[in-house]
Design a protein around this motif. Structure first.
Motif: not given
Length: 371
Positions: A155-172
């Motif tokens: 992410x860029x240095x200015x990124x402060x997260x996803x304020x509405x994110x409820x579900x996250x899936x990371x694979x590889x």
């Protein structure tokens, strides 16, 4: 001259089309959303009322079914055609088809989506090099569900997260440990997290609203902070040349920090050595004194590849004695020849729940862990 009447088959077809045309808009949307993109687009020929229905679909899924019968039309052509002709917001976008897509094509599609208040984004890269996610995706603050497979995340240095994110899936997904920790900490509404085979080996999770967790990897240690709402946990650890030990002791102490846990799935690598397990259990007793039932919500436990080893039996005894509402414990032996011996060992273990049952599964049956 008398005008000829249209054939009955044509009249019947027109009546059927008219019946579809008069359906409520939400019903039409549900019907189209369940069709592959190719079939949804073809419905535009049904009537003038349906001409723009497919162009207004808020959910777009480009998977392996998204192919053309014409050889000169590629997967990229189809995605371009749908996006260019689309009308209105795009709430969900899934890209899981197409072989070896060009990075430039994927990036320009993501840029287009970042201007459409995207809420669900799924990108699956099965072949070729991992795709580096462009910075424009991190501006999508309406995102509720993010799912990535075979990607690089920086992410860029200015990124402060996803304020509405409820579900996250990371694979590889390739990302640094601090990037992952900051991402989780800066998503205050996160409820579901699936993490499979990341590129870092120290897992730290700080998510006060997290309710579901599924992690898989060769972690050296795991730390939970502010995760008191976790109710459903699945842990699969593939150790790097040694068995896995949890932060500051082992899984025993970790579970005591999850008072609302209801469902637990664990693989075989969760304890280190007999003396360390005993030390952890003693530390738990000294910390909690006569607190008999620390796992007051635990109802289902699944343990895979259990052997007749004292460390594992001690941990299982801890679960049985400290789970007063436990309904079912499902055990898969490491070796079928150990099943009878394990059953005898389990019969000697005490239980806090009089209604609990212990079920042994065949270790050679497929799909045990995913069930």
């Amino acid at each position: 001259m008398k005008q000829r009447k249209p054939p009955k088959s044509r009249l019947k077809l027109e009546m059927e089309v008219d019946r579809f045309s008069n359906l409520p808009s939400d019903v039409v949307e549900k019907i189209l959303s369940r069709l592959p993109i190719r079939e949804a687009v073809r419905t535009s020929v049904l009537s003038t009322k349906w001409r723009y229905r497919s162009a207004m679909l808020p959910h777009l899924v480009f998977d392996d079914q998204c192919v053309s019968t014409r050889k000169n039309i590629t997967f990229v052509n189809i995605v371009d055609h749908v996006l260019l002709g689309h009308i209105g917001p795009i709430h969900k976008f899934e890209l899981s088809g197409g072989d070896c897509l060009d990075n430039w094509d994927i990036d320009r599609w993501i840029l287009h989506l970042s201007r459409n208040s995207i809420k669900e984004f799924i990108l699956v890269i099965r072949q070729g090099f991992n795709h580096r996610i462009p910075s424009c995706l991190f501006s999508c603050q309406d995102m509720i569900h993010l799912e990535l497979l075979g990607c690089v995340l920086k992410p860029p240095s200015t990124f402060k997260g996803f304020r509405n994110l409820k579900s996250l899936v990371f694979q590889r997904v390739t990302l640094a440990q601090d990037v992952f920790q900051n991402l989780i900490a800066c998503c205050p509404l996160l409820e579901k997290l699936t993490l499979s085979i990341p590129t870092f080996h120290h897992l730290k999770i700080d998510a006060p609203n997290l309710q579901f967790l599924d992690v898989e990897g060769d972690f050296e240690d795991v730390t939970f902070e502010n995760t008191l709402n976790l109710a459903d946990v699945c842990i699969r650890i593939y150790p790097r040349g040694r068995t896995w030990v949890c932060d500051n002791s082992n899984l025993v102490k970790l579970l005591v920090q999850l008072p609302l846990i209801q469902r637990l799935k664990i693989g075989r690598y969760f304890l280190q050595a007999p003396q360390e397990v005993q030390a952890a259990l003693s530390e738990v007793n000294s910390l909690y004194g006569n607190w008999i039932f620390p796992l007051t919500q635990l109802r289902l436990v699944k343990i895979y590849y259990v052997s007749d080893v004292k460390t594992e039996l001690d941990f299982i005894r801890f679960l049985l004695l400290n789970s007063p509402v436990l309904e079912k414990m499902i055990v898969t032996p490491d070796d079928a020849s150990d099943s009878l011996k394990l059953i005898k060992q389990f019969l000697r273990l005490g239980r806090a729940s009089v209604h609990s049952e212990i079920i042994f599964l065949d270790p050679y049956s497929s799909g045990n862990f995913s069930s």
